[in-house]
Every structure is written in structure tokens, then in C-alpha cells.
Design a protein around this motif. Structure first.
Motif, PDB file in Angstrom:
ATOM      1  N   VAL A   1       0.514  20.541   0.304  1.00  0.00           N
ATOM      2  CA  VAL A   1      -0.413  19.420   0.566  1.00  0.00           C
ATOM      3  C   VAL A   1       0.465  17.991   0.526  1.00  0.00           C
ATOM      4  O   VAL A   1       1.260  17.643  -0.274  1.00  0.00           O
ATOM      5  N   TYR A   2      -0.304  17.018   0.994  1.00  0.00           N
ATOM      6  CA  TYR A   2       0.117  15.628   0.934  1.00  0.00           C
ATOM      7  C   TYR A   2       0.021  15.022  -0.544  1.00  0.00           C
ATOM      8  O   TYR A   2      -0.977  15.617  -1.275  1.00  0.00           O
ATOM      9  N   SER A   3       0.988  14.500  -0.897  1.00  0.00           N
ATOM     10  CA  SER A   3       0.941  13.648  -2.226  1.00  0.00           C
ATOM     11  C   SER A   3       1.780  12.445  -2.130  1.00  0.00           C
ATOM     12  O   SER A   3       2.413  12.120  -0.853  1.00  0.00           O
ATOM     13  N   THR A   4       1.818  11.562  -2.916  1.00  0.00           N
ATOM     14  CA  THR A   4       2.153  10.346  -2.995  1.00  0.00           C
ATOM     15  C   THR A   4       3.588  10.111  -3.424  1.00  0.00           C
ATOM     16  O   THR A   4       4.353   9.270  -3.395  1.00  0.00           O
ATOM     17  N   THR A   5       3.928  11.285  -3.849  1.00  0.00           N
ATOM     18  CA  THR A   5       5.416  11.386  -4.759  1.00  0.00           C
ATOM     19  C   THR A   5       6.314  11.151  -3.505  1.00  0.00           C
ATOM     20  O   THR A   5       6.548  12.011  -2.514  1.00  0.00           O
ATOM     21  N   GLY A   6       7.009  10.014  -3.801  1.00  0.00           N
ATOM     22  CA  GLY A   6       8.087   9.762  -2.859  1.00  0.00           C
ATOM     23  C   GLY A   6       7.731   8.806  -1.768  1.00  0.00           C
ATOM     24  O   GLY A   6       8.535   8.273  -0.710  1.00  0.00           O
ATOM     25  N   GLU A   7       6.228   8.552  -1.561  1.00  0.00           N
ATOM     26  CA  GLU A   7       5.972   7.804  -0.543  1.00  0.00           C
ATOM     27  C   GLU A   7       6.240   6.396  -0.783  1.00  0.00           C
ATOM     28  O   GLU A   7       6.558   5.976  -1.864  1.00  0.00           O
ATOM     29  N   LEU A   8       6.199   5.565   0.442  1.00  0.00           N
ATOM     30  CA  LEU A   8       6.454   4.190   0.107  1.00  0.00           C
ATOM     31  C   LEU A   8       5.252   3.712  -0.757  1.00  0.00           C
ATOM     32  O   LEU A   8       4.285   4.036  -0.844  1.00  0.00           O
ATOM     33  N   ALA A   9       5.698   2.766  -1.617  1.00  0.00           N
ATOM     34  CA  ALA A   9       4.606   2.032  -2.349  1.00  0.00           C
ATOM     35  C   ALA A   9       3.660   1.164  -1.538  1.00  0.00           C
ATOM     36  O   ALA A   9       3.921   0.886  -0.481  1.00  0.00           O
ATOM     37  N   GLY A  10       2.432   1.154  -2.424  1.00  0.00           N
ATOM     38  CA  GLY A  10       1.387   0.343  -1.594  1.00  0.00           C
ATOM     39  C   GLY A  10       1.476  -1.070  -1.748  1.00  0.00           C
ATOM     40  O   GLY A  10       0.533  -1.789  -1.963  1.00  0.00           O
ATOM     41  N   THR A  11       2.737  -1.389  -0.976  1.00  0.00           N
ATOM     42  CA  THR A  11       3.006  -2.918  -1.111  1.00  0.00           C
ATOM     43  C   THR A  11       3.466  -3.447   0.138  1.00  0.00           C
ATOM     44  O   THR A  11       3.776  -2.514   1.063  1.00  0.00           O
ATOM     45  N   GLY A  12       3.338  -4.619   0.252  1.00  0.00           N
ATOM     46  CA  GLY A  12       4.102  -5.230   2.082  1.00  0.00           C
ATOM     47  C   GLY A  12       3.543  -4.607   3.078  1.00  0.00           C
ATOM     48  O   GLY A  12       4.162  -4.405   3.892  1.00  0.00           O
ATOM     49  N   ASN A  13       2.068  -4.777   2.824  1.00  0.00           N
ATOM     50  CA  ASN A  13       1.274  -4.217   4.036  1.00  0.00           C
ATOM     51  C   ASN A  13       1.354  -2.604   4.382  1.00  0.00           C
ATOM     52  O   ASN A  13       0.942  -2.361   5.391  1.00  0.00           O
ATOM     53  N   TYR A  14       1.886  -1.900   3.468  1.00  0.00           N
ATOM     54  CA  TYR A  14       1.809  -0.480   3.535  1.00  0.00           C
ATOM     55  C   TYR A  14       0.787  -0.016   2.679  1.00  0.00           C
ATOM     56  O   TYR A  14       0.632  -0.323   1.319  1.00  0.00           O
TER      57      TYR A  14
END
Lengths: 90, 153
Positions: B53-66
Motif C-alpha cells: 500500500v502507499y505510504s509516506t515513508t520516503g516520499e518527498l516532504a510536503g514542502t516547496g509546492n509538493y
């Protein structure tokens, strides 16, 4: 006008609109069997450049990471394929 | 004409279209197609075939318009067959404008955003990128049995 970072340290990014004639431009192209990537970077013409590169882990191909505008376009050429054979009764 | 053992080609396409259920079916909220998101992951992450399943582990941080969770893929073209190969490809590029990535990233994960469990579909890697105040665009391959983004052969 190009929007570039005026400063970027410790996660802080300050953006600024700058006339293009004040900037130097660098284009990088990578073209292989699976992707074609074109990266475009702008930086101040007066930027000392290499002085900034050392020790920045997130800057794989640039001339500065404190004053920069960096875009990339990746054209994916091929996706993923799942394949396999069915089991025979024989 | 002799019989020949085969998994039908159309079955592979129909699996993509959820026309078969070999286990208890999921309770679906609607009969419309699902929304599939694409999210960007740091080069330091470990996403791969073992993901479920999708998880935020290792995802780009929610900064800089992401925004964590990524963006929805445009899905205007249903899965199809190219002779014996089923394939599906998003019908438009995925793009992030005015992006400043929180680090170097080299992977995009596609997952089902309609289902509450966010089942993961695929992990696509590319050359590591680090975007600053710029646009990052992923254009999709030709949608056929040779290059389509998701294929069952």
C-alpha cells in the motif's frame, strides 16, 4: 523573468523573479533506452558557482544550489510488464 | 483444429478492469473507474515490488509546492489489448509546477487513491532529480503492448 532561489540553506528557499539576461543557462540531456531527460538550470551570471557545490547531497548536476532555478522533464519510453506462464495439467 | 492451453488475452485486460473476483470482493463505493495517484519518492527510499500500500515513508516532504499523496493521473483511456498483451497508460503527463523538492528523488509510485487502503500498483524509477523553483514533468510512454506504462504479457 525567471523565478530562481535567492538563497537556499537549511531547508529555507527564498524565491525571486529575475530578468533572464542576468542569468546563465545550462541544459543537460540524457537519452537512453528507458527515458529521455532534459534538465534546464538557471543561475546568476555573477554566481561563483563551484564554490557552492561541495557538500550538498541533493544537487547531482548543477552549478549552484543557493541561487538556482532547476526544471526537468522526463519522457518515459517504456513502462513495466508483468508476465508469466500458466500451469499445465500435464 | 486442436485445443491449446491458454490464459485468454482478454482475461489480462479484464483483470485490469476488475471484471473478475477470485476472492471475496471489495465493497466498492461506485461503479465508476478509480482514481490513481502518482507520488514522488526520495532516492534514499526503498520502494519496490514488496510494497503493498502507499505510504509516506520516503516520499518527498510536503514542502516547496509538493503535497504528499502526489497528484491524480489523467485516466481517459481504458485498458486495452495489443494482440496478446494488455496495457494501460495514463492519458496525460504528470507535472508539478513551482516545485522545490525536499531532496533528490528517483521514483514515482502509482496507487489507488479511491480505495481507502490505497493499494499500490507500481513503482517507476528514473534518473535522480533535484528540482528547485522549477517544473518537474513525467511524460508517459506510448500506450501499446510494447511500451505502455502497465502491461500484462
Amino acid at each position: 523573468m525567471i523565478e530562481i532561489t535567492r538563497d537556499r540553506q537549511a531547508g529555507t528557499v527564498i524565491l525571486e523573479m529575475v530578468p533572464e539576461d542576468l542569468l546563465q543557462k545550462k541544459e543537460t540531456l540524457r537519452d537512453d533506452a528507458v527515458e529521455r531527460t532534459r534538465m534546464v538550470e538557471y543561475c546568476w551570471k555573477t554566481c561563483p558557482g563551484t564554490a557552492h557545490i561541495t557538500g550538498l547531497p541533493d544537487s547531482p548536476s548543477h552549478f549552484c544550489d543557493f541561487h538556482v532555478h532547476r526544471s526537468a522533464r522526463i519522457d518515459l519510453k517504456v513502462g513495466l510488464c508483468a508476465s508469466g506462464a500458466i500451469q499445465s495439467f500435464k | 483444429m486442436a485445443n491449446s492451453q491458454a490464459m485468454t488475452s482478454v482475461f489480462k485486460r479484464d483483470v485490469m478492469m476488475a471484471r473478475h473476483a477470485f476472492s471475496a470482493t471489495l465493497i466498492r463505493a461506485a461503479t465508476t473507474l478509480d482514481t490513481f495517484n502518482i507520488a514522488l519518492f526520495l532516492a534514499s527510499a526503498s520502494r519496490g515490488a514488496a510494497d503493498t500500500v502507499y505510504s509516506t515513508t520516503g516520499e518527498l516532504a510536503g514542502t516547496g509546492n509538493y503535497t504528499q499523496g502526489g497528484i491524480a493521473l489523467t485516466n481517459a483511456t481504458a485498458p486495452a489489448l495489443d494482440t496478446t498483451i494488455a496495457h494501460w497508460t495514463p492519458s496525460a503527463s504528470a507535472s508539478w509546477a513551482a516545485l522545490t523538492s525536499s531532496g533528490s528523488f528517483d521514483a514515482a509510485v502509482i496507487y489507488n487513491d479511491t480505495h481507502a487502503t490505497k493499494y499500490e500498483v507500481s513503482v517507476h524509477t528514473f534518473g535522480a532529480q533535484s528540482i528547485t523553483a522549477g517544473t518537474f514533468t513525467l511524460t508517459m510512454p506510448t500506450n501499446d503492448g510494447t511500451t505502455g506504462l502497465i502491461r500484462f504479457a
